[in-house]
Write a protein that holds these residues in place. Structure first.
Motif, PDB file in Angstrom:
ATOM      1  N   MET A 120       0.817  -1.218   0.000  1.00  0.00           N
ATOM      2  CA  MET A 120       0.000   0.000   0.000  1.00  0.00           C
ATOM      3  C   MET A 120       0.849   1.265   0.000  1.00  0.00           C
ATOM      4  O   MET A 120       0.475   2.261  -0.605  1.00  0.00           O
ATOM      5  N   TYR A 121       1.987   1.230   0.679  1.00  0.00           N
ATOM      6  CA  TYR A 121       2.867   2.400   0.712  1.00  0.00           C
ATOM      7  C   TYR A 121       3.399   2.713  -0.686  1.00  0.00           C
ATOM      8  O   TYR A 121       3.571   3.875  -1.046  1.00  0.00           O
ATOM      9  N   ALA A 122       3.681   1.679  -1.444  1.00  0.00           N
ATOM     10  CA  ALA A 122       4.335   1.838  -2.737  1.00  0.00           C
ATOM     11  C   ALA A 122       3.372   2.059  -3.896  1.00  0.00           C
ATOM     12  O   ALA A 122       3.766   2.599  -4.924  1.00  0.00           O
ATOM     13  N   LYS A 123       2.128   1.633  -3.745  1.00  0.00           N
ATOM     14  CA  LYS A 123       1.187   1.670  -4.874  1.00  0.00           C
ATOM     15  C   LYS A 123      -0.023   2.540  -4.547  1.00  0.00           C
ATOM     16  O   LYS A 123      -1.087   2.033  -4.178  1.00  0.00           O
ATOM     17  N   ALA A 124       0.134   3.842  -4.741  1.00  0.00           N
ATOM     18  CA  ALA A 124      -0.949   4.785  -4.449  1.00  0.00           C
ATOM     19  C   ALA A 124      -2.202   4.483  -5.265  1.00  0.00           C
ATOM     20  O   ALA A 124      -3.319   4.759  -4.827  1.00  0.00           O
ATOM     21  N   GLU A 125      -2.011   3.867  -6.430  1.00  0.00           N
ATOM     22  CA  GLU A 125      -3.149   3.564  -7.299  1.00  0.00           C
ATOM     23  C   GLU A 125      -4.087   2.501  -6.713  1.00  0.00           C
ATOM     24  O   GLU A 125      -5.188   2.295  -7.227  1.00  0.00           O
ATOM     25  N   LEU A 126      -3.699   1.857  -5.631  1.00  0.00           N
ATOM     26  CA  LEU A 126      -4.573   0.891  -4.960  1.00  0.00           C
ATOM     27  C   LEU A 126      -5.683   1.589  -4.157  1.00  0.00           C
ATOM     28  O   LEU A 126      -6.598   0.934  -3.667  1.00  0.00           O
ATOM     29  N   HIS A 127      -5.589   2.893  -4.026  1.00  0.00           N
ATOM     30  CA  HIS A 127      -6.611   3.678  -3.315  1.00  0.00           C
ATOM     31  C   HIS A 127      -7.985   3.425  -3.919  1.00  0.00           C
ATOM     32  O   HIS A 127      -8.154   3.445  -5.131  1.00  0.00           O
ATOM     33  N   GLN A 128      -8.973   3.175  -3.053  1.00  0.00           N
ATOM     34  CA  GLN A 128     -10.373   2.999  -3.455  1.00  0.00           C
ATOM     35  C   GLN A 128     -11.196   4.045  -2.716  1.00  0.00           C
ATOM     36  O   GLN A 128     -11.476   3.873  -1.524  1.00  0.00           O
ATOM     37  N   GLU A 129     -11.586   5.092  -3.389  1.00  0.00           N
ATOM     38  CA  GLU A 129     -12.273   6.197  -2.721  1.00  0.00           C
ATOM     39  C   GLU A 129     -13.516   5.747  -1.953  1.00  0.00           C
ATOM     40  O   GLU A 129     -13.852   6.320  -0.929  1.00  0.00           O
ATOM     41  N   ASP A 130     -14.168   4.687  -2.404  1.00  0.00           N
ATOM     42  CA  ASP A 130     -15.365   4.207  -1.714  1.00  0.00           C
ATOM     43  C   ASP A 130     -15.060   3.024  -0.791  1.00  0.00           C
ATOM     44  O   ASP A 130     -15.969   2.317  -0.357  1.00  0.00           O
ATOM     45  N   GLY A 131     -13.791   2.819  -0.459  1.00  0.00           N
ATOM     46  CA  GLY A 131     -13.387   1.690   0.373  1.00  0.00           C
ATOM     47  C   GLY A 131     -13.891   1.774   1.809  1.00  0.00           C
ATOM     48  O   GLY A 131     -14.323   2.826   2.286  1.00  0.00           O
ATOM     49  N   ALA A 132     -13.815   0.646   2.488  1.00  0.00           N
ATOM     50  CA  ALA A 132     -14.354   0.522   3.840  1.00  0.00           C
ATOM     51  C   ALA A 132     -13.424   1.061   4.930  1.00  0.00           C
ATOM     52  O   ALA A 132     -13.896   1.513   5.969  1.00  0.00           O
ATOM     53  N   TRP A 133     -12.126   0.983   4.711  1.00  0.00           N
ATOM     54  CA  TRP A 133     -11.157   1.305   5.763  1.00  0.00           C
ATOM     55  C   TRP A 133     -10.252   2.470   5.369  1.00  0.00           C
ATOM     56  O   TRP A 133      -9.661   2.462   4.293  1.00  0.00           O
TER      57      TRP A 133
END
Length: 160
Positions: free
Chosen positions: A71-84
Motif C-alpha cells: 500500500m505504501y508503494a502503490k498509491a493507485e490501490l486507493h479505493q475512494e469508496d473503500g471501507a477502511w
C-alpha cells in the motif's frame, strides 16, 4: 494553525517533514508523495503554522482490512469508496511536538472517516507508540505483517 488537504504544491514540504520524523529507510520521498497526492490528496490532513507545514497525517482508503507494505508503494490501490481509512504516517516536526497537533489531525481524520461511512481506521506503529494511539480508541491487534523499513510494526484498528 490552519488545517487543509494536500495539493501538488505541498510535495517538497511533505518530504521535508517526513524526513525529519522517520529514518531514511522508512520515510517517503517527494516522488512517492507525488503519487499519493495525485490519487488521494483529500486523505492528507496538513497543519500549517503560517506558511510552514508542521504536522500531517496521511493514508488511503481500501476495502482490504489490513495495512500492507504494498500500500505504501502503490498509491493507485486507493479505493475512494473503500471501507477502511488506512493511516500511513503521523508526522510532526520535533519543535512542534507535545502541543497536541498530531492529535488534532488524527481527530480530523477519524471524523472524516466516520462522516464518509467507513468501517474505521487502521494504522501501524512501533511499540513505544501503542499507548498514544490507544488514547484515540485504536486497539492493538499485535505484530503486523509489515516489514517496512526493516522494523517491527504493530497493527492498530479503530472500528466505528
Amino acid at each position: 494553525m490552519e488545517i487543509r488537504h494536500a495539493t501538488a504544491a505541498d510535495l517538497e514540504a511533505l518530504a521535508e517533514v517526513e524526513g525529519e520524523c522517520f529514518p531514511k529507510a522508512e520515510a517517503a520521498t517527494a516522488e512517492e508523495f507525488a503519487g499519493r497526492v495525485k490519487y488521494y490528496g483529500n486523505h492528507f490532513w496538513l497543519m500549517f503554522d503560517g506558511d510552514r507545514l508542521v504536522s500531517f497525517v496521511d493514508g488511503f482508503v481500501t476495502d482490504a482490512a489490513d495495512l500492507t507494505d504494498e500500500m505504501y508503494a502503490k498509491a493507485e490501490l486507493h479505493q475512494e469508496d473503500g471501507a477502511w481509512q488506512m493511516i500511513f504516517g503521523v508526522n510532526t516536526l520535533p519543535a512542534y511536538r507535545k502541543h497536541g497537533y498530531a492529535g488534532e489531525l488524527l481527530k480530523a481524520a477519524i471524523a472524516d472517516a466516520k462522516e464518509q461511512g467507513r468501517k474505521g481506521l487502521v494504522l501501524t506503529c512501533k511499540d513505544r507508540l501503542l499507548h498514544y494511539y490507544a488514547k484515540f480508541g485504536f486497539k492493538n491487534e499485535g505484530v503486523s505483517g509489515s516489514t517496512h523499513g526493516g522494523v517491527t510494526w504493530y497493527q492498530m484498528r479503530l472500528t466505528f
